[in-house]
Design an enzyme around this catalytic site. Structure first.
Site, PDB file in Angstrom:
ATOM      1  N   LYS A   1      39.978  35.955  44.996  1.00  0.00           N
ATOM      2  CA  LYS A   1      38.994  34.914  44.653  1.00  0.00           C
ATOM      3  C   LYS A   1      38.260  34.397  45.882  1.00  0.00           C
ATOM      4  O   LYS A   1      37.212  33.793  45.767  1.00  0.00           O
ATOM      5  CB  LYS A   1      39.627  33.785  43.831  1.00  0.00           C
TER       6      LYS A   1
ATOM      7  N   LYS B   1      42.580  44.385  47.647  1.00  0.00           N
ATOM      8  CA  LYS B   1      42.860  43.759  46.352  1.00  0.00           C
ATOM      9  C   LYS B   1      41.739  42.803  45.953  1.00  0.00           C
ATOM     10  O   LYS B   1      41.063  42.228  46.821  1.00  0.00           O
ATOM     11  CB  LYS B   1      44.220  43.060  46.367  1.00  0.00           C
TER      12      LYS B   1
ATOM     13  N   LYS C   1      44.719  38.570  56.576  1.00  0.00           N
ATOM     14  CA  LYS C   1      43.842  37.400  56.646  1.00  0.00           C
ATOM     15  C   LYS C   1      43.420  37.053  58.060  1.00  0.00           C
ATOM     16  O   LYS C   1      42.481  36.287  58.264  1.00  0.00           O
ATOM     17  CB  LYS C   1      44.503  36.183  55.965  1.00  0.00           C
TER      18      LYS C   1
HETATM   19  P1  ATP Z   1      43.022  34.015  47.844  1.00  0.00           P
HETATM   20  O1  ATP Z   1      41.839  34.905  47.689  1.00  0.00           O
HETATM   21  O2  ATP Z   1      42.665  32.588  48.041  1.00  0.00           O
HETATM   22  O3  ATP Z   1      44.005  34.498  48.856  1.00  0.00           O
HETATM   23  P2  ATP Z   1      44.069  35.227  45.507  1.00  0.00           P
HETATM   24  O4  ATP Z   1      42.985  35.407  44.530  1.00  0.00           O
HETATM   25  O5  ATP Z   1      44.485  36.386  46.306  1.00  0.00           O
HETATM   26  O6  ATP Z   1      43.749  34.027  46.471  1.00  0.00           O
HETATM   27  P3  ATP Z   1      46.527  33.800  44.909  1.00  0.00           P
HETATM   28  O7  ATP Z   1      46.307  32.386  44.559  1.00  0.00           O
HETATM   29  O8  ATP Z   1      46.999  34.080  46.281  1.00  0.00           O
HETATM   30  O9  ATP Z   1      45.221  34.661  44.618  1.00  0.00           O
HETATM   31  O10 ATP Z   1      47.485  34.491  43.861  1.00  0.00           O
HETATM   32  C1  ATP Z   1      47.855  33.960  42.599  1.00  0.00           C
HETATM   33  C2  ATP Z   1      48.607  34.985  41.800  1.00  0.00           C
HETATM   34  O11 ATP Z   1      47.740  36.047  41.407  1.00  0.00           O
HETATM   35  C3  ATP Z   1      49.763  35.664  42.573  1.00  0.00           C
HETATM   36  O12 ATP Z   1      50.830  35.870  41.682  1.00  0.00           O
HETATM   37  C4  ATP Z   1      49.166  36.957  43.016  1.00  0.00           C
HETATM   38  O13 ATP Z   1      50.138  37.952  43.224  1.00  0.00           O
HETATM   39  C5  ATP Z   1      48.270  37.292  41.841  1.00  0.00           C
HETATM   40  N1  ATP Z   1      47.156  38.121  42.266  1.00  0.00           N
HETATM   41  C6  ATP Z   1      46.179  37.781  43.148  1.00  0.00           C
HETATM   42  N2  ATP Z   1      45.293  38.761  43.298  1.00  0.00           N
HETATM   43  C7  ATP Z   1      45.710  39.771  42.503  1.00  0.00           C
HETATM   44  C8  ATP Z   1      45.204  41.081  42.218  1.00  0.00           C
HETATM   45  N3  ATP Z   1      44.111  41.533  42.793  1.00  0.00           N
HETATM   46  N4  ATP Z   1      45.873  41.851  41.325  1.00  0.00           N
HETATM   47  C9  ATP Z   1      46.983  41.391  40.730  1.00  0.00           C
HETATM   48  N5  ATP Z   1      47.520  40.166  40.949  1.00  0.00           N
HETATM   49  C10 ATP Z   1      46.903  39.359  41.833  1.00  0.00           C
END
Ligand code: ATP
Ligand code: LTN
Length: 330
Positions: free
Chosen positions: A197, A194, A111
């Site tokens: 969002k 990955k 990040k």
């Molecule tokens: P941000 O983009 O704001 O960092 P994010 O979409 O990566 O957010 P988080 O809120 O950090 O999502 O994660 C919520 C849950 O979803 C966590 O358990 C995380 O491991 C899971 N998760 C997030 N992205 C993925 C992905 N691409 N594949 C599988 N699991 C995911």
């Protein structure tokens, strides 16, 4: 009954990655464990958020939890900032964590990769410590998350053990609960990253609320390769990701999918994946749209208010136990 705890940041509308990596599993295990799920609003501000959008997104995450199948009667659902003990234990644990170990966190490195040191937020650096506090406050047995959070779970365990060895057996040391499938869904635009969002390019992720047309369009545009063979191999990361997604939403085996699309071009396969995902999300969207009506606002509010009360009943004495162990005057 064993205890489960997890959370998701309200940093946008949830993605297919959040669903397949986290929420889908939460729904599957809700009858076997005592589960607590929260909205990690304190974590979300480690990246700048627009206050109005954040306000809406916090409530939307609760509605998305329920729309995905989390039963508010069975599970405790609350908003992280409503239980002030999280931030307080976070501060305490800052005094157990080392700069070096936080500097090694891959999420922090990812990040901040494109930022100058002067503009990197301390909150982003400290993110895993607050996450450790979220968890250790409730003594869960398991924390169901996606693969990207494994390292944060490891540091949670380290901080819990370190605190216990100095001040006595206060925290339970939890295990990560990471499912074999869907734990790492990749971006549709860059299969080495990955799905996230907060990706600036919306074509990289499928939002749980995207329309069927948008979903199919995004899959059609997904970055693949020029092999034109639907095969599950590391050399074809884009196709491998699409096979993973298709397997998760249809419950089909990888070999079965390879056989199903033998001789078919990527166009046919991509459309099939898009349709399967849209079918899977249809029910969730229907339930979400139902919940997102003004007449249901009170119902949603009652869920997170009751949830915070219940969570606070565990968090308060736990924090008092910590304060006492530290020598604070209660
Ligand atoms: P941000 O983009 O704001 O960092 P994010 O979409 O990566 O957010 P988080 O809120 O950090 O999502 O994660 C919520 C849950 O979803 C966590 O358990 C995380 O491991 C899971 N998760 C997030 N992205 C993925 C992905 N691409 N594949 C599988 N699991 C995911
Ligand atoms: N860091 C998590 C969100 C999160 C979390 C937690 C998950 C914050 N606190 C406690 C499990 C337990 C993420 O998914 N990015």
């Amino acid at each position: 009954m064993k205890k489960i705890l997890s959370g998701i940041q309200p940093s946008g509308i949830l993605t297919l990655g959040n669903y397949l990596g986290a929420l889908k599993n939460w729904v599957e295990i809700q009858n076997d464990y005592e589960c607590t799920y929260f909205v990690a609003d304190l974590h979300s501000i480690t990246v700048t958020q627009d206050p109005k959008t954040l306000h809406e997104n916090i409530k939307k995450v609760i509605m998305q939890y329920i729309a995905c199948g989390i039963d508010p009667e069975k599970n405790t659902i609350f908003i992280q900032s409503h239980v002030h003990e999280h931030a307080e234990l976070g501060w305490i644990l800052n005094n157990s964590a080392y700069m070096g170990e936080l500097q090694r966190m891959t999420q922090f490195k990812d990040k901040t990769a494109k930022q100058e040191n002067d503009s990197v937020k301390v909150g982003l650096f400290d993110y895993p410590v607050l996450m450790a506090a979220d968890i250790l406050l409730y003594d869960p047995d398991y924390v169901p998350v996606g693969e990207d959070q494994r390292q944060h779970l490891e540091i949670t365990r380290t901080l819990g053990r370190r605190f216990n060895s100095t001040y006595g057996e206060i925290f339970k040391i939890p295990d990560a609960y990471i499912s074999k499938s869907g734990a790492r869904i990749m971006s549709l635009q860059d299969p080495s990253k990955k799905m996230s969002k907060s990706d600036a390019n919306p074509n990289g992720f499928i939002s749980l609320l995207d329309s069927k047309d948008e979903i199919i369009k995004k899959f059609k545009r997904a970055v693949t390769d020029s092999e034109n063979v639907v095969k599950y191999t590391e050399n074809q990361p884009g196709i491998k990701n699409l096979i993973d997604i298709y397997a998760c939403v249809t419950d089909k085996k990888i070999e079965q999918i390879e056989a199903e699309f033998e001789g078919a071009g990527y166009g046919t396969f991509k459309t099939a994946v898009g349709e399967a995902v849209a079918d899977r999300l249809e029910q969730i969207q229907k339930k979400y749209n139902e919940l997102n009506k003004p007449e249901n606002e009170e119902f949603i509010q009652s869920i997170y208010t009751k949830g915070a009360e219940k969570a606070g009943k565990y968090a308060k004495p736990k924090l008092e136990q910590v304060y006492t162990a530290l020598g604070f005057v209660l």
